[in-house]
Scaffold this active site. Structure first.
Site, PDB file in Angstrom:
ATOM      1  N   ILE A  97       3.207  -3.896  -2.103  1.00 21.83           N
ATOM      2  CA  ILE A  97       3.334  -2.598  -3.091  1.00 21.83           C
ATOM      3  C   ILE A  97       4.085  -1.755  -2.124  1.00 21.83           C
ATOM      4  O   ILE A  97       3.371  -1.106  -1.240  1.00 21.83           O
ATOM      5  CB  ILE A  97       2.064  -2.327  -3.692  1.00 21.83           C
ATOM      6  N   TYR A  98       5.088  -1.564  -2.171  1.00 21.50           N
ATOM      7  CA  TYR A  98       5.765  -0.482  -1.190  1.00 21.50           C
ATOM      8  C   TYR A  98       6.395   0.721  -2.166  1.00 21.50           C
ATOM      9  O   TYR A  98       7.281   0.444  -2.955  1.00 21.50           O
ATOM     10  CB  TYR A  98       7.083  -1.132  -0.517  1.00 21.50           C
ATOM     11  N   GLY A 109       2.311   3.838  -6.899  1.00 21.83           N
ATOM     12  CA  GLY A 109       1.506   2.752  -6.484  1.00 21.83           C
ATOM     13  C   GLY A 109       0.598   2.286  -7.427  1.00 21.83           C
ATOM     14  O   GLY A 109       0.708   1.086  -7.612  1.00 21.83           O
ATOM     15  N   ASN A 136      -4.445   1.198   7.822  1.00 21.40           N
ATOM     16  CA  ASN A 136      -3.380   1.858   6.712  1.00 21.40           C
ATOM     17  C   ASN A 136      -4.588   2.658   5.885  1.00 21.40           C
ATOM     18  O   ASN A 136      -4.763   1.923   4.636  1.00 21.40           O
ATOM     19  CB  ASN A 136      -2.577   0.862   6.182  1.00 21.40           C
ATOM     20  N   TYR A 143      -6.965   0.535  -2.610  1.00 17.01           N
ATOM     21  CA  TYR A 143      -7.510  -0.853  -3.050  1.00 17.01           C
ATOM     22  C   TYR A 143      -8.894  -0.671  -3.403  1.00 17.01           C
ATOM     23  O   TYR A 143      -9.249  -1.155  -4.338  1.00 17.01           O
ATOM     24  CB  TYR A 143      -7.163  -2.031  -2.245  1.00 17.01           C
ATOM     25  N   LYS A 145     -10.630   2.003  -4.340  1.00 16.69           N
ATOM     26  CA  LYS A 145     -10.663   2.966  -5.549  1.00 16.69           C
ATOM     27  C   LYS A 145     -10.340   1.745  -6.831  1.00 16.69           C
ATOM     28  O   LYS A 145     -10.933   2.204  -8.146  1.00 16.69           O
ATOM     29  CB  LYS A 145      -9.724   3.921  -5.536  1.00 16.69           C
TER      30      LYS A 145
END
Length: 173
Positions: A97-98, A109, A136, A143, A145
């Site tokens: 996911i960029y 995102g 990161n 993630y 969350k």
């Protein structure tokens, strides 16, 4: 509020995926790695031949997030043997996911993640999984969350650098 469209990508979108991928990876990781290792990784990982193979892999799907005519991020998911590690038929891997940094905090995102979740549910997968660099923090928190928990670690090589990725998964009902 910005208007976002998510479109499935094909080989015709190669240049868009290359540009967004290179830009977002560099924005996220350049400050933590040497310029030489970054350029080497970008050249190898976003090479046309490699991305064409990925785009043509039956068990991989790419989706581009667009704000009008501007590509602002993308999602890559893998199932079956296209998965980078687990290759479990009951799972869907979120490989990427960029999102361009100027769009961080604008729910792009989340929109891309929601697309991955939609695919996993449509394909009746039992869980989603991914690897995310342990440093990161923004991504790890995103993630968590969304209900992901850490279940393992693996080494990600960026040139000669070894970095630890957290492997995370979310069980689906």
């Amino acid at each position: 509020m910005i208007s976002i469209t998510i479109k499935k990508a094909s080989t015709e979108d190669l240049e868009t995926i290359q540009n967004v991928g290179r830009e977002t990876f560099y924005e996220t990781f350049a400050k933590h790695n040497s310029e030489y290792e970054m350029q080497k990784y970008l050249d190898e990982s976003f090479a046309s031949e490699k991305l064409i193979r990925e785009l043509n892999t039956i068990d991989s799907q790419f989706f581009i997030a667009w704000e009008n005519e501007n590509p602002i991020g993308y999602l890559k998911v893998n199932s079956g043997k296209a998965q980078t590690e687990l290759q479990d038929e009951t799972s869907l891997e979120i490989e990427r996911i960029y999102v361009k940094s100027e769009y961080h905090g604008k729910k792009i995102g989340q929109i891309l993640y929601d697309k991955a979740l939609e695919i996993a549910l449509q394909e009746k997968k039992k869980y989603l999984w991914l690897g995310v660099w342990e440093e990161n923090v923004r991504a790890v928190n995103f993630y968590k969350k969304n209900g992901f928990i850490e279940f393992d670690k693996h080494i990600f090589k960026l040139g000669n650098e070894e970095q630890t990725d957290l492997m995370m998964r979310k069980l689906l009902d």
